[in-house]
Scaffold this motif. Structure first.
Motif, PDB file in Angstrom:
ATOM      1  N   HIS A 220       0.849  -1.192   0.000  1.00 19.58           N
ATOM      2  CA  HIS A 220       0.000   0.000   0.000  1.00 19.58           C
ATOM      3  C   HIS A 220       0.884   1.242   0.000  1.00 19.58           C
ATOM      4  O   HIS A 220       1.921   1.268   0.658  1.00 19.58           O
ATOM      5  CB  HIS A 220      -0.933   0.000   1.220  1.00 19.58           C
ATOM      6  N   ASP A 221       0.447   2.273  -0.766  1.00 18.94           N
ATOM      7  CA  ASP A 221       1.220   3.521  -0.907  1.00 18.94           C
ATOM      8  C   ASP A 221       0.459   4.663  -0.237  1.00 18.94           C
ATOM      9  O   ASP A 221      -0.683   4.955  -0.608  1.00 18.94           O
ATOM     10  CB  ASP A 221       1.414   3.817  -2.404  1.00 18.94           C
ATOM     11  N   VAL A 222       1.097   5.328   0.733  1.00 20.13           N
ATOM     12  CA  VAL A 222       0.461   6.449   1.438  1.00 20.13           C
ATOM     13  C   VAL A 222       0.779   7.785   0.749  1.00 20.13           C
ATOM     14  O   VAL A 222       0.149   8.798   1.002  1.00 20.13           O
ATOM     15  CB  VAL A 222       0.898   6.464   2.928  1.00 20.13           C
ATOM     16  N   LEU A 246       4.636  -0.778   3.487  1.00 19.28           N
ATOM     17  CA  LEU A 246       3.839   0.433   3.526  1.00 19.28           C
ATOM     18  C   LEU A 246       4.776   1.508   2.969  1.00 19.28           C
ATOM     19  O   LEU A 246       5.903   1.664   3.450  1.00 19.28           O
ATOM     20  CB  LEU A 246       3.453   0.713   4.975  1.00 19.28           C
ATOM     21  N   GLU A 247       4.302   2.201   1.920  1.00 19.28           N
ATOM     22  CA  GLU A 247       5.215   3.064   1.158  1.00 19.28           C
ATOM     23  C   GLU A 247       4.990   4.541   1.462  1.00 19.28           C
ATOM     24  O   GLU A 247       3.834   4.984   1.587  1.00 19.28           O
ATOM     25  CB  GLU A 247       4.958   2.802  -0.329  1.00 19.28           C
ATOM     26  N   ASP A 248       6.092   5.284   1.512  1.00 18.54           N
ATOM     27  CA  ASP A 248       6.039   6.758   1.577  1.00 18.54           C
ATOM     28  C   ASP A 248       5.028   7.257   2.604  1.00 18.54           C
ATOM     29  O   ASP A 248       4.132   8.044   2.290  1.00 18.54           O
ATOM     30  CB  ASP A 248       5.705   7.341   0.185  1.00 18.54           C
ATOM     31  N   VAL A 249       5.200   6.820   3.840  1.00 18.34           N
ATOM     32  CA  VAL A 249       4.199   7.194   4.856  1.00 18.34           C
ATOM     33  C   VAL A 249       4.272   8.667   5.233  1.00 18.34           C
ATOM     34  O   VAL A 249       3.262   9.280   5.578  1.00 18.34           O
ATOM     35  CB  VAL A 249       4.322   6.327   6.133  1.00 18.34           C
ATOM     36  N   GLY A 272      11.588   6.547  -1.159  1.00 16.66           N
ATOM     37  CA  GLY A 272      12.699   6.964  -2.015  1.00 16.66           C
ATOM     38  C   GLY A 272      12.366   7.282  -3.457  1.00 16.66           C
ATOM     39  O   GLY A 272      13.265   7.665  -4.194  1.00 16.66           O
ATOM     40  N   GLU A 273      11.089   7.173  -3.881  1.00 23.73           N
ATOM     41  CA  GLU A 273      10.840   7.426  -5.310  1.00 23.73           C
ATOM     42  C   GLU A 273      11.138   8.873  -5.688  1.00 23.73           C
ATOM     43  O   GLU A 273      11.403   9.154  -6.850  1.00 23.73           O
ATOM     44  CB  GLU A 273       9.417   7.016  -5.714  1.00 23.73           C
ATOM     45  N   VAL A 274      11.100   9.813  -4.719  1.00 24.43           N
ATOM     46  CA  VAL A 274      11.439  11.206  -5.065  1.00 24.43           C
ATOM     47  C   VAL A 274      12.860  11.588  -4.630  1.00 24.43           C
ATOM     48  O   VAL A 274      13.253  12.748  -4.774  1.00 24.43           O
ATOM     49  CB  VAL A 274      10.410  12.224  -4.499  1.00 24.43           C
ATOM     50  N   VAL A 293      14.253   0.248  -0.872  1.00 26.44           N
ATOM     51  CA  VAL A 293      14.700   1.443  -1.597  1.00 26.44           C
ATOM     52  C   VAL A 293      13.822   1.621  -2.827  1.00 26.44           C
ATOM     53  O   VAL A 293      13.748   0.727  -3.670  1.00 26.44           O
ATOM     54  CB  VAL A 293      16.166   1.221  -2.045  1.00 26.44           C
ATOM     55  N   ARG A 294      13.177   2.791  -2.960  1.00 26.88           N
ATOM     56  CA  ARG A 294      12.218   2.981  -4.046  1.00 26.88           C
ATOM     57  C   ARG A 294      12.781   3.700  -5.273  1.00 26.88           C
ATOM     58  O   ARG A 294      12.044   3.939  -6.247  1.00 26.88           O
ATOM     59  CB  ARG A 294      11.016   3.774  -3.511  1.00 26.88           C
ATOM     60  N   SER A 295      14.031   4.118  -5.232  1.00 24.75           N
ATOM     61  CA  SER A 295      14.549   4.919  -6.357  1.00 24.75           C
ATOM     62  C   SER A 295      14.474   4.178  -7.687  1.00 24.75           C
ATOM     63  O   SER A 295      14.722   2.966  -7.749  1.00 24.75           O
ATOM     64  CB  SER A 295      16.007   5.289  -6.102  1.00 24.75           C
TER      65      SER A 295
HETATM   66 MG    MG Z   1       4.709   5.621  -4.628  1.00 23.70          MG
END
Ligand code: MG
Ligand code: KDG
Length: 413
Positions: A220-222, A246-249, A272-274, A293-295
Motif C-alpha cells: 500500500h502507498d500512502v 507500507l510506502e512513503d508514509v 525513495g521514489e522522489v 529502496v524505491r529509487s
Molecule cells: Mg509511490
C-alpha cells in the motif's frame, strides 16, 4: 569510440516521455530515460542546453568519468532535473557498452542472480467490489504481488485509484495506463481528508486479506501524506494484514520522521521514489529506518548511481523495490529489470504495464509471465525507439494533481 550525436526526444503516446539517444562514431546507439512526470521539458532543456554540448566527442566507454564530470562538474549538484538528465546519459552509455560487448546489459552487471523479478501491479477501486474485481484481474494476469489503493468515503477522487471504473491490466487496455498527470494548462485540484483516510484504510486491508487469503503479497502507498505519529498509528493498525510494505508514509524530506514510525510498528517501510542521490538515504540506512529502496534508475542518476545505492543498502539488509509506474518509460524500466536480475539484494519491482501506444514507440523486449519480469536476451537494454511512431505523438503539457484540505490549505499530493 566517441559520442558523435546526442538527441533529446520528447513524445507523448498518451503520456509524455523524454528520451536521450546517443550515437557513437562507429554507429552504436544507446537510449536513456529522462522523464520527470509533469516537468518533462525542464529535463529536456537541461539536457539540450547544458549536457548535450559536453557529450560530443567524449569516449563512450568512460561511463564513470562521464557521470562524475556531469555531477561534480555542474557545481550545482543533485535535484530531480539534473539527476534525471545524468541518469539518461548514464543509461544510454551502459546500453552502448552492452551492445558493443554483444551482451544483454545484466551480464555486464555480474550476470543473473535469479530467474526473474517478482513484480507487483496496481489494483484499485473506489469501493470494495470494484477493488476486488481489480485484484481478480491482476491475479488472472499472473500477478502474485499487488498494491491495493482504495477510494475514501466523502472524497470524489483519491491518489492511486484509476479514474476510469474497472481499469484493466491487459496489454492493449488503454484504461490501465492511467495518467495521474493530466493534460491541461494547470493541475487538477483534489480534496484530501487525513482522518477519513486513516479511519477507512485498515478496514479495506482487513477485507482484502480475508477475501484473498494469507499468501497474496499486498502493498500500500500512502504517498507522503501523514505526520510521523499518524504514520506510526497506521503501520501499527495494519500489522495483522501482513503487508509486504507500507510506502512513503511521511514526506520524504524528513528522514527522522521514520524513527518515530519504527518505534511503533513492525510493518516494513519503503521510501525513495522522489530521492535523487545516495546521500538522501544515509540516515535511513545507517539507522535502519527502512526496508526497501524505491529509487528508479531514471530519477537517481542512472545505473551507476543506483548500483552504489543498492550496495550501500545491502550492508543493512535493505532491499530494492524500484519505482516502476507508467511515467518511468520502457527504457527506464528495462534498465531496472537488468539491474534487478543481477543485484544480490533484489526485493520486488513495481510493474504497471504501459499502453499499446507506448510499447509501439519503444518496442521493449522485456516480458512479464507468472508474476515475474525478465529482460530480453538481445544486446544492450533491449529497447528500440521508433521515430515514425514518435512523430504521431507530439508533446502535450500535463500536470500532476495538487491536494487541498477541506479548509482550502495545500497538502502533500
Ligand atoms: Mg509511490
Ligand atoms: O509521477 C508520480 C508517480 O510516479 C507516482 O505518483 C507513482 O507513487 C507512485 C508509485 O508508487 O508508483
Amino acid at each position: 569510440m566517441q559520442i558523435a550525436k546526442a538527441e533529446v526526444l520528447v513524445a507523448s503516446p498518451g503520456r509524455n516521455f523524454v528520451t536521450l539517444r546517443l550515437t557513437t562514431d562507429d554507429g552504436f546507439v544507446g537510449l536513456g530515460d529522462a522523464t520527470l512526470n509533469g516537468r518533462e521539458l525542464a529535463v529536456a532543456s537541461y539536457l539540450g542546453e547544458h549536457v548535450v554540448p559536453l557529450l560530443i566527442g567524449r569516449d563512450a566507454h568512460q561511463i564513470e568519468d562521464t557521470w562524475q564530470y556531469l555531477y561534480r562538474g555542474a557545481y550545482w549538484r543533485g535535484g530531480p532535473v539534473t539527476m534525471a538528465a545524468i541518469a539518461a546519459v548514464d543509461t544510454a552509455l551502459w546500453d552502448i557498452k552492452a551492445k558493443v560487448a554483444g551482451l544483454p546489459l545484466y551480464q555486464l552487471l555480474g550476470g543473473a542472480s535469479r530467474r526473474g523479478l517478482l513484480a507487483y501491479g496496481h489494483a484499485s477501486g473506489m469501493d470494495l467490489p470494484e477493488l476486488y474485481a481489480s485484484i481478480r484481474e491482476h491475479l488472472e494476469a499472473g500477478y502474485t504481488a499487488i498494491r491495493v489503493q482504495s477510494g475514501i468515503p466523502g472524497l470524489p477522487s483519491v491518489y492511486g485509484v484509476a479514474s476510469s471504473r474497472n481499469a484493466g491490466v491487459g496489454d492493449g487496455d488503454p484504461r490501465y495506463d492511467h495518467e495521474p498527470a493530466r493534460r491541461g494548462a494547470g493541475p487538477v485540484e483534489e480534496a484530501w481528508d487525513t482522518r477519513a483516510y486513516l479511519r477507512h484504510v485498515p478496514a479495506v486491508l482487513e477485507a482484502v486479506r480475508s477475501e484473498f487469503g494469507p499468501e497474496l503479497v499486498l502493498l500500500h502507498d500512502v504517498h507522503h501524506r501523514l505526520t510521523p505519529i499518524q504514520a506510526a498509528k497506521l503501520g501499527k493498525s495494519l500489522e495483522p494484514y501482513d503487508l509486504f510494505w507500507l510506502e512513503d508514509v511521511t514526506p520524504a524530506e524528513n528522514s527522522a520522521a521514520l524513527r518515530r514510525v519504527r518505534e511503533h510498528t513492525t510493518t516494513p517501510l519503503a521510501i525513495g521514489e522522489v530521492f535523487n542521490t545516495i546521500w538522501d538515504y544515509r540516515q535511513l540506512f545507517e539507522e535502519q529506518l527502512i526496508d526497501y529502496v524505491r529509487s528508479a534508475v531514471t530519477h537517481a542518476g542512472g545505473i551507476t548511481a543506483l548500483r552504489r545505492i543498492f550496495d550501500y543498502a545491502a550492508v543493512y539488509q535493505i532491499k530494492s523495490g524500484v519505482h516502476g509506474p507508467t511515467d518511468v518509460s520502457p527504457v527506464g524500466l528495462a534498465a531496472a529489470i537488468h539491474m534487478g536480475l543481477a543485484i544480490p539484494n533484489f526485493g520486488i519491482q513495481e510493474y504497471m504495464r504501459h499502453s499499446t501506444e507506448t510499447h509501439e514507440l519503444f518496442r521493449p523486449s522485456y516480458a512479464f509471465a507468472d508474476g515475474m519480469l525478465v529482460p530480453g536476451e538481445g544486446p544492450g537494454l533491449g529497447v528500440e525507439y521508433d521515430d515514425a511512431i514518435a512523430q504521431a505523438h507530439p508533446y502535450a503539457a500535463a500536470y500532476l494533481p495538487v491536494n487541498r484540505l477541506r479548509d482550502g490549505s495545500m497538502h502533500d499530493w
